[in-house]
Design a protein around this motif. Structure first.
Motif, PDB file in Angstrom:
ATOM      1  N   LYS A  39     -12.314 -39.317 113.228  1.00  0.00           N
ATOM      2  CA  LYS A  39     -13.299 -39.048 112.173  1.00  0.00           C
ATOM      3  C   LYS A  39     -14.603 -39.794 112.455  1.00  0.00           C
ATOM      4  O   LYS A  39     -15.696 -39.284 112.182  1.00  0.00           O
ATOM      5  CB  LYS A  39     -12.734 -39.441 110.809  1.00  0.00           C
ATOM      6  N   GLU A  42     -16.498 -37.776 114.996  1.00  0.00           N
ATOM      7  CA  GLU A  42     -17.150 -36.630 114.350  1.00  0.00           C
ATOM      8  C   GLU A  42     -18.456 -37.064 113.699  1.00  0.00           C
ATOM      9  O   GLU A  42     -19.478 -36.375 113.807  1.00  0.00           O
ATOM     10  CB  GLU A  42     -16.214 -36.029 113.288  1.00  0.00           C
ATOM     11  N   ASN A  45     -21.283 -37.651 116.099  1.00  0.00           N
ATOM     12  CA  ASN A  45     -21.843 -36.434 116.676  1.00  0.00           C
ATOM     13  C   ASN A  45     -23.002 -35.875 115.863  1.00  0.00           C
ATOM     14  O   ASN A  45     -23.821 -35.118 116.387  1.00  0.00           O
ATOM     15  CB  ASN A  45     -20.762 -35.348 116.784  1.00  0.00           C
ATOM     16  N   THR A  46     -23.076 -36.240 114.587  1.00  0.00           N
ATOM     17  CA  THR A  46     -24.075 -35.627 113.721  1.00  0.00           C
ATOM     18  C   THR A  46     -25.041 -36.629 113.084  1.00  0.00           C
ATOM     19  O   THR A  46     -26.046 -36.215 112.510  1.00  0.00           O
ATOM     20  CB  THR A  46     -23.388 -34.837 112.591  1.00  0.00           C
ATOM     21  N   LYS A 135     -12.790 -29.537 116.529  1.00  0.00           N
ATOM     22  CA  LYS A 135     -11.400 -29.513 116.070  1.00  0.00           C
ATOM     23  C   LYS A 135     -10.757 -28.190 116.461  1.00  0.00           C
ATOM     24  O   LYS A 135     -11.299 -27.120 116.212  1.00  0.00           O
ATOM     25  CB  LYS A 135     -11.335 -29.707 114.557  1.00  0.00           C
ATOM     26  N   PHE A 142      -8.769 -32.568 119.001  1.00  0.00           N
ATOM     27  CA  PHE A 142     -10.182 -32.266 119.213  1.00  0.00           C
ATOM     28  C   PHE A 142     -10.432 -31.973 120.686  1.00  0.00           C
ATOM     29  O   PHE A 142      -9.820 -32.571 121.571  1.00  0.00           O
ATOM     30  CB  PHE A 142     -11.065 -33.445 118.769  1.00  0.00           C
ATOM     31  N   SER A 173     -14.422 -23.244 111.227  1.00  0.00           N
ATOM     32  CA  SER A 173     -15.706 -23.788 110.784  1.00  0.00           C
ATOM     33  C   SER A 173     -16.639 -22.632 110.476  1.00  0.00           C
ATOM     34  O   SER A 173     -16.264 -21.460 110.622  1.00  0.00           O
ATOM     35  CB  SER A 173     -16.304 -24.683 111.880  1.00  0.00           C
ATOM     36  N   SER A 181     -25.222 -29.054 114.030  1.00  0.00           N
ATOM     37  CA  SER A 181     -24.818 -30.124 114.941  1.00  0.00           C
ATOM     38  C   SER A 181     -25.455 -29.988 116.318  1.00  0.00           C
ATOM     39  O   SER A 181     -25.308 -30.879 117.161  1.00  0.00           O
ATOM     40  CB  SER A 181     -23.286 -30.121 115.104  1.00  0.00           C
TER      41      SER A 181
END
Length: 235
Positions: A39, A42, A45-46, A135, A142, A173, A181
């Motif tokens: 998490k 993730e 990444n953004t 994911k 992942f 998604s 992203s």
């Protein structure tokens, strides 16, 4: 300007201590606390992050493994109860290595080193991570995808297919979520179902974009913005 930092540690007492210490230092700004390494990846990444307080002994991925994955522009301060890892931590160019239990004086000494180095502008696109963790099937599974490999992204109702130069990756998604992203200078939406990589466009006409031998339609809603981007790179 404060250094944006996150905490990644699977022990709640340790995270509470670090949160308390960060709150006392005016040049630090806490932007996230995680006990799950995937998490945290993730999030990285953004979001723009300057510093990560990183525990070493964790399930799934260790702190040492994570330090090799994340952007080199993110400063690392290792936190651990095991002194045996200190040498390897410094070999990975960590700012410091804090041994639990961490005293505030020692914590402040470590974070003060941040001000002795030029602050990295990780929010700029030039220094943003060059990959995403997507994911896939299975709990906490992942797939690492390098942005340079992405040809285009296709919406499939409640799923998205990421077409790369090597494979196709399907994830649960929305196209909007994936598009947000991706760096805006390198990717553009051409139709409600497609976001394409500008560097992989082979040719285009008034109605279609051609990538890797595939013809993708240009939607009327997106046409003006797309051709404005083409004009920017026209000779």
């Amino acid at each position: 300007m404060a250094f944006k930092c996150i905490i990644l540690d699977d022990e709640p007492p340790a995270t509470r201590i670090l949160e308390n210490y960060i709150g006392k230092v005016n040049f630090l700004e806490k932007t996230g606390v995680f006990n799950d390494s995937l998490k945290a990846l993730e999030f990285l990444n953004t979001q723009a992050v300057d510093v990560i307080f990183l525990d070493i002994q964790m399930p799934q991925l260790t702190g040492l493994q994570i330090s090799r994955i994340i952007s080199k522009d993110i400063k690392i301060i290792f936190t651990t109860a095991y002194p045996d890892f200190a040498l390897e931590g410094f070999e990975l160019n960590a700012v410091d290595y804090l041994l639990k239990p961490i005293a505030f004086e020692r914590f402040y000494q470590a974070v003060s080193k941040l001000n002795s180095e030029p602050k990295t502008a990780v929010s700029s696109q030039n220094n943003a991570p060059d990959f995403l963790f997507v994911k896939t099937d299975g709990k906490n599974k992942f797939q690492k995808v390098f942005l340079s490999d992405i040809l285009y992204v296709e919406s499939l109702q409640n799923y998205v297919c990421i077409h790369t130069s090597k494979q196709q990756i399907i994830t649960h998604s929305s196209l909007k979520n994936i598009a947000e992203s991706l760096p805006k200078n390198d990717f553009i939406q051409i139709q409600k179902s497609y976001v394409v990589s500008l560097k992989h466009i082979e040719s285009t006409d008034n109605f279609s974009v051609f990538i890797n031998g595939k013809e993708l339609p240009i939607g009327a809603t997106f046409k003006d913005a797309f051709f404005e981007k083409i004009e920017e790179n026209k000779i």
